[in-house]
Scaffold this active site. Structure first.
Site, PDB file in Angstrom:
ATOM      1  N   THR A   1       0.851  -1.189   0.000  1.00  0.00           N
ATOM      2  CA  THR A   1       0.000   0.000   0.000  1.00  0.00           C
ATOM      3  C   THR A   1       0.884   1.235   0.000  1.00  0.00           C
ATOM      4  O   THR A   1       1.883   1.295   0.711  1.00  0.00           O
ATOM      5  CB  THR A   1      -0.953   0.011   1.222  1.00  0.00           C
ATOM      6  OG1 THR A   1      -1.762   1.194   1.186  1.00  0.00           O
ATOM      7  CG2 THR A   1      -0.196  -0.030   2.530  1.00  0.00           C
TER       8      THR A   1
ATOM      9  N   HIS B   1       2.510 -11.530  14.234  1.00  0.00           N
ATOM     10  CA  HIS B   1       3.562 -12.027  15.117  1.00  0.00           C
ATOM     11  C   HIS B   1       3.329 -13.473  15.534  1.00  0.00           C
ATOM     12  O   HIS B   1       4.213 -14.107  16.123  1.00  0.00           O
ATOM     13  CB  HIS B   1       3.631 -11.140  16.366  1.00  0.00           C
ATOM     14  CG  HIS B   1       4.992 -11.065  16.982  1.00  0.00           C
ATOM     15  ND1 HIS B   1       6.047 -11.822  16.553  1.00  0.00           N
ATOM     16  CD2 HIS B   1       5.466 -10.319  18.024  1.00  0.00           C
ATOM     17  CE1 HIS B   1       7.115 -11.563  17.289  1.00  0.00           C
ATOM     18  NE2 HIS B   1       6.788 -10.652  18.187  1.00  0.00           N
TER      19      HIS B   1
END
Length: 421
Positions: A339, A392
Site C-alpha cells: 500500500t 507475530h
C-alpha cells in the site's frame, strides 16, 4: 413469464445489495441485457436477463439486501414500447382531464396523483439516475416533489429537493424521526446522516477483524531513493518508448518484495487452523483508493513478470478500480500486499493486515532530508520511510526486521534489481 434471479457470484459471496435498477417496469428487455446493478462486498456486478420480454414486476427495491438464487424481478411477454405508450397515453389523458376539471392554467406546475407518482407496489416512480442521486444523498424519494406531469421523479427534482431548507422535526418522515438521536434533538447544529455503503461496511468489519484475530506488529525502516530516482531519470524515455508505459516506483518495490519473500517465506504464508500454509507463488495485492473505499486488486505471478508487465498490470487494475469495473477474480487471493500512502502525502503510518495474509508493506512520501554519509559528510537525500506490519503469531520480530532490510537493500540497488529481476 421468466424470473430474474441473483446468480452465483463467488464462493465467498452469498448476498448483495441492489444498487440501481437499470430498467423500469414496462421496459423491453433483450436476452443478455443488463437489468440491475448489484453491490457486493468487493465489487459491483451487473445482472443480465437470461430471456427476453417486458419487465413486468420488480420484487426487490434499491437498497434491499438479496441472496444468491433469490427472485428479484419477473419478465413477461409483450412489447415494452407498446406498454409504455399505452401507459403514457392513459396517464396523459388522466392528467388532461384533471386540468380541465380544475381549470388550472397551462403554465401552473401540476401536482401528480398517487396513481401517477407511484407504481402498483407503492414505489415512487423515478428515473435510475434520480434514484442513484437520492440514494447517495440519503434522500427519501417519496418526499421529493416532481415537476413532471406524470409524476416521474427526475435528477433535477432530487437536486431541487436537496437545496431546500431542512424541515423541522414535525415535518420530517417518521422514519427519519425514529433515527434521530437525543443529541440531535437538543442541539440545533447541522448534521447529515449518510448510510454506509455495503462495501464500506465490509471494509470496516474486515479491518477490525484483522486487528482482533492477528497479533499485529509493525516495524519501520527508511530507503534512500537516490539511485532509483537517477535510474528512472536516465531510462524513463526509452522505457516509455519501448513499452508504452511509464517506469514508476511500484514495479521496483513489487520486485523487491518478491525477492524478500523468497528469502523469508513465512511472510508469504497464512494460518489455516493449526497449520501454516506456505505459498509457493507470488500474487501481490496493490492497494488502490476507489470511490467506495480501498480495494486490493492482485498482480498475479509478479515474479514471472518484467518491470513493464508489472507497470501495465498495476495501471490497468488501478483504472478498473476507479471506474468500478474490477471483477471478483481480480480481487481474490493474493499472498502479500503493498500500500502506498505516499501518493496522498503520508510520511509515516502503520498499515493494517489484509487478512488472511500475514504481511503488508507500507510505502510513504519521499522527502529530502540531511543524511550522514560518514563521520564527516552530510548530504541531502530523497528518503522514504517504509513500514512492515506482520502477524507475530508466525513471523518473529527478527524475521520481520530482516525482511524489511532486504526490501531496503534491493530498492537501493535498482540496477541489479532491474537487470536480474
Amino acid at each position: 413469464m421468466a424470473d430474474i434471479k441473483v446468480p452465483e457470484l463467488a464462493e465467498s459471496i452469498t448476498e448483495g445489495t441492489i444498487a440501481e435498477w437499470l430498467k423500469n417496469v414496462g421496459d423491453q428487455v433483450t436476452k443478455g441485457e443488463d437489468v440491475v446493478e448489484l453491490e457486493t462486498d468487493k465489487v459491483n456486478v451487473q445482472i443480465s436477463a437470461e430471456d427476453e420480454g417486458v419487465l413486468q414486476e420488480i420484487k426487490r427495491q434499491e437498497g434491499d439486501t438479496v441472496e444468491v438464487g433469490e427472485i428479484i424481478a419477473v419478465l413477461g411477454s409483450g412489447s415494452g414500447a407498446a406498454a409504455n405508450t399505452d401507459n403514457d397515453s392513459a396517464a396523459t389523458e388522466q392528467g388532461s382531464q384533471k386540468q380541465d376539471d380544475s381549470g388550472s392554467a397551462a403554465d401552473e406546475s401540476p401536482q401528480p396523483a398517487a396513481s401517477e407518482s407511484n407504481d402498483d407496489s407503492g414505489r415512487t416512480v423515478a428515473s435510475p439516475a434520480a434514484r442513484k442521486m437520492a440514494r447517495e444523498q440519503g434522500i427519501d424519494l417519496s418526499a421529493v416533489q416532481s415537476k413532471d406531469p406524470l409524476g416521474r421523479v427526475r435528477p433535477e427534482d432530487v437536486k431541487a429537493h436537496s437545496e431546500q431548507p431542512k424541515q423541522s422535526s414535525s415535518q420530517t418522515a417518521s422514519g427519519s424521526q425514529s433515527q434521530k438521536q437525543p443529541a440531535e434533538q437538543s442541539d440545533s447544529k447541522p448534521v447529515e446522516r449518510v448510510k454506509m455503503s455495503r462495501r464500506r461496511q465490509t471494509i470496516a468489519n474486515r479491518l477490525v477483524a484483522a486487528q482482533h484475530n492477528a497479533a499485529m506488529l509493525t516495524t519501520f525502516n527508511e530507503v534512500d531513493m537516490t539511485n532509483i530516482m537517477e535510474l528512472r531519470k536516465r531510462r524513463k524515455d526509452t522505457f516509455l518508448e519501448k513499452h508504452d508505459v511509464k517506469l514508476g516506483f511500484m514495479s521496483f518495490f513489487t520486485k523487491a518484495v518478491v525477492g524478500a519473500l523468497k528469502a523469508f517465506p513465512n511472510l508469504n504464508a497464512e494460518i489455516q487452523g493449526d497449520e501454516l500454509l506456505l505459498k509457493k507463488y507470488y500474487d501481490i495485492g496493490i492497494a488502490v483508493s476507489a470511490k467506495e473505499g480501498l480495494v486490493v486488486p492482485v498482480v498475479r505471478d509478479a515474479d514471472k513478470r518484467d518491470f513493464a508487465g508489472i507497470e501495465k498490470e498495476i495501471g490497468d487494475l488501478g483504472t478498473k478500480a476507479r471506474d468500478n469495473k474490477l471483477t471478483l477474480k481480480e480481487l481474490q487471493g493474493g499472498s502479500f500486499t503493498i500500500t502506498n500512502g505516499g501518493v496522498f502525502g503520508s510520511l509515516w503510518s502503520t498499515p493494517i493486515l489484509n487478512a488472511p495474509q500475514v504481511g503488508i508493506l507500507g510505502m510513504h512520501t519521499i522527502k529530502t532530508r540531511p543524511v550522514a554519509i560518514d563521520n564527516e559528510r552530510m548530504e541531502n537525500r530523497p528518503m522514504m520511510y517504509i513500514a512492515l506490519s506482520y502477524d507475530h503469531r508466525i513471523v518473529d520480530g527478527s524475521e520481520a526486521v530482516s525482511f524489511l532490510a532486504k526490501v531496503k537493500e534491493l530498492v537501493e540497488d535498482p540496477e541489479t534489481l532491474l537487470l536480474e529481476g
